[in-house]
Scaffold this active site. Structure first.
Site, mmCIF file in Angstrom:
data_model
loop_
_atom_site.group_PDB
_atom_site.id
_atom_site.type_symbol
_atom_site.label_atom_id
_atom_site.label_comp_id
_atom_site.label_asym_id
_atom_site.label_seq_id
_atom_site.Cartn_x
_atom_site.Cartn_y
_atom_site.Cartn_z
ATOM 1 N N HIS A 1 0.874 -1.175 0.000
ATOM 2 C CA HIS A 1 0.000 0.000 0.000
ATOM 3 C C HIS A 1 0.916 1.232 0.000
ATOM 4 C CE1 HIS A 1 -2.760 2.958 1.847
ATOM 5 N NE2 HIS A 1 -3.753 2.162 1.486
ATOM 6 N N ASP B 1 2.890 -4.686 8.084
ATOM 7 C CA ASP B 1 1.678 -3.886 7.933
ATOM 8 C C ASP B 1 0.504 -4.870 7.975
ATOM 9 O OD1 ASP B 1 -0.569 -2.733 6.869
ATOM 10 O OD2 ASP B 1 0.417 -1.864 5.126
ATOM 11 N N GLN C 1 -4.690 -5.354 6.709
ATOM 12 C CA GLN C 1 -5.687 -6.247 6.098
ATOM 13 C C GLN C 1 -5.675 -7.644 6.700
ATOM 14 O OE1 GLN C 1 -7.981 -5.263 4.123
ATOM 15 N NE2 GLN C 1 -7.189 -3.249 3.583
ATOM 16 N N LYS D 1 -10.496 -0.986 10.310
ATOM 17 C CA LYS D 1 -10.573 -2.159 9.432
ATOM 18 C C LYS D 1 -10.890 -3.420 10.227
ATOM 19 C CE LYS D 1 -7.452 -0.146 6.046
ATOM 20 N NZ LYS D 1 -8.179 0.222 4.834
ATOM 21 N N CYS E 1 -4.802 2.526 -3.629
ATOM 22 C CA CYS E 1 -3.577 3.047 -3.003
ATOM 23 C C CYS E 1 -2.418 2.065 -3.174
ATOM 24 C CB CYS E 1 -3.785 3.349 -1.511
ATOM 25 S SG CYS E 1 -4.999 4.615 -1.228
HETATM 26 N N1 PMP Z 1 -1.795 -0.817 4.522
HETATM 27 C C1 PMP Z 1 -2.740 -1.550 3.943
HETATM 28 C C2 PMP Z 1 -2.406 -2.930 3.453
HETATM 29 C C3 PMP Z 1 -4.028 -1.032 3.815
HETATM 30 O O1 PMP Z 1 -4.984 -1.764 3.228
HETATM 31 C C4 PMP Z 1 -4.314 0.264 4.293
HETATM 32 C C5 PMP Z 1 -5.694 0.886 4.135
HETATM 33 N N2 PMP Z 1 -6.278 0.706 2.885
HETATM 34 C C6 PMP Z 1 -3.290 0.970 4.904
HETATM 35 C C7 PMP Z 1 -2.046 0.403 5.001
HETATM 36 C C8 PMP Z 1 -3.512 2.347 5.447
HETATM 37 O O2 PMP Z 1 -4.408 2.285 6.504
HETATM 38 P P1 PMP Z 1 -5.013 3.634 7.133
HETATM 39 O O3 PMP Z 1 -5.532 4.429 5.975
HETATM 40 O O4 PMP Z 1 -6.105 3.135 8.032
HETATM 41 O O5 PMP Z 1 -3.906 4.308 7.850
#
Ligand code: PMP
Length: 419
Positions: free
Chosen positions: A136, A213, A216, A239, A377
């Protein structure tokens, strides 16, 4: 071709009944554009059970006060609940101590905390940072900025055409210059579940740290940071059925102790004079200013809810649902699935013919079906697969096969519209 059982194996899913659990989520019971809502955008954010909403209301109606500061009853209640939630997170992640649990705004802020604090102090010219090709943006850009600032090199572990992390390539890319490896546990764009245990072992053999990270992952599988032996683990409350605006950075005490503070101000200090400031102990050293008290308490309520449902049952149920959805879409003429790893969790990314994902997303929305359409993203992932965007259906335990059927029926309609 994947084959799924005709009906759900109730024993494997520990009796998880989505129809019963759906009653806990008020938002799911509504019509959108005159059709019952089908919410398939859980990778973007999950819905909140009543117990989480109630915890927020209860806090503001009964206990609202600042934490760690007042000796009055309300402040003590707020502090107790805020710190209790930290203990819930500690137990949820299997961390050794609650001091290893730092509240942040979410995964993005957690990763930025590591790059700004640990990164600035430990990465220098000639050093290397390893990330994967399926990260991401929030696990790419902070490392890119750090590397540019420090004259370090950002190296990318490639993935194969199924969207699987290539362990042998990773091993080749690791070197004595590697300072840290940062990878997602589950890819938000592809759904691939990465071999994080092996990734950690190989990094540690070379003396590199590992940040995972887990944005997910945590809502779909049991995570135990001590058995993973990772140095950092990041996730977002929203999430995993909790409020927005709060998240977690887990860090090993031995690593956190060596790190300078990131933000500074109130709460992160023990003693201040104009000449010198003594910083507070963990975890407060990294929590400057009045924290997001209500949402931390809401996160605690969300994790309690997930614990009650049971992650084992959730994982088994979602595995079945994903297999069902994958089989239906794989059999659909004109569908290209993006991300076909052997080990996946809850994400189905695809394109249909040459229909633009935004157009497809709009048709689905008119039928009450919420999906994400875009680059998620993760633009480098889109580049890797030669697309600019995909449609992504992402599941939670409150989704059903009937909802997958509605998705498939609507795709047929869309095909007719755009034919
Ligand atoms: N890493 C991953 C794999 C994600 O899916 C996301 C959110 N789509 C993020 C980081 C960022 O999370 P947040 O916007 O809640 O900070």
């Amino acid at each position: 071709m994947i084959t799924h059982p005709a009906t759900l194996d109730v024993e494997r899913t520990a009796g998880l009944d989505p129809e019963v659990l759906r009653r806990d989520f008020p938002v799911l019971h509504q019509e959108v554009h005159g059709k019952p809502l089908v919410y398939l955008d859980n990778a973007a954010t999950t819905q909140k059970p009543s117990s989480v909403i109630d915890a927020l209301v209860r806090y503001y109606e009964h206990d609202n006060a600042n934490v760690h500061r007042g000796i009055h009853e309300l402040s003590q209640r707020a502090t107790n609940d805020y710190e209790d939630a930290r203990t819930v997170v500690q137990e949820f992640l299997g961390a050794a101590e609650s001091e290893e649990i730092i509240y942040t705004r979410g995964t993005t802020e957690s990763i930025n905390l590591v790059t700004a604090s640990w990164g600035r102090a430990n990465v220098g010219p000639g050093d290397e940072v390893l990330i994967s090709a399926m990260e991401h943006h929030s696990n790419i850009v902070p490392w890119q900025i750090l590397c540019e600032e420090k004259g370090a090199r950002l190296k990318i572990v490639p993935i194969n055409d199924d969207g699987e992390f290539l362990l042998d390539e990773y091993e080749r890319l690791l070197s004595d210059h590697t300072r840290i490896v940062a990878v997602n546990h589950v890819s938000n764009a592809l759904g691939s579940v990465n071999p994080v245990r092996e990734i950690v072992d190989l990094a540690h053999e070379r003396g590199a740290l590992v940040l995972i990270d887990g944005a997910q992952a945590v809502a779909h599988m049991k995570v135990d940071v001590r058995s993973l032996e990772c140095d950092f683990y990041a996730f977002s409350s929203h999430k995993i059925f909790g409020p927005t605006g709060i998240g977690i950075l887990y860090g090993k005490r031995s690593v956190l102790e060596t790190m300078p503070p990131c933000e500074s101000g109130g709460d992160m200090i023990k003693h201040v004079t104009f000449e010198k400031t003594i910083y507070n102990d963990l975890p407060y050293k990294f929590e400057a200013g009045t924290p997001n008290i209500a949402d931390a308490i809401g996160l605690g309520a969300a994790l309690r809810y997930v614990n009650n449902v049971g992650l084992e049952g959730i994982g088994a149920y979602e595995e079945d649902l994903l297999a069902y959805a994958t089989e239906r879409l794989a059999a659909f003429e004109g569908v290209r699935l993006i991300g076909t790893a052997k080990h996946k969790a809850s994400v189905l990314s695809f394109n249909l013919d040459s229909i633009h994902p935004h157009d497809l997303g709009t048709v689905l929305d008119r039928e009450g079906i919420a999906v994400r359409a875009g680059h998620h993203c993760a633009q480098p992932v889109m580049d890797r697969f030669g697309v600019t965007a995909t449609v992504r259906a992402s599941f939670a335990f409150y989704n059903t096969r009937a909802e997958v059927d509605r998705l498939v029926e609507t795709l047929h309609k869309a095909r007719e519209i755009f034919a």
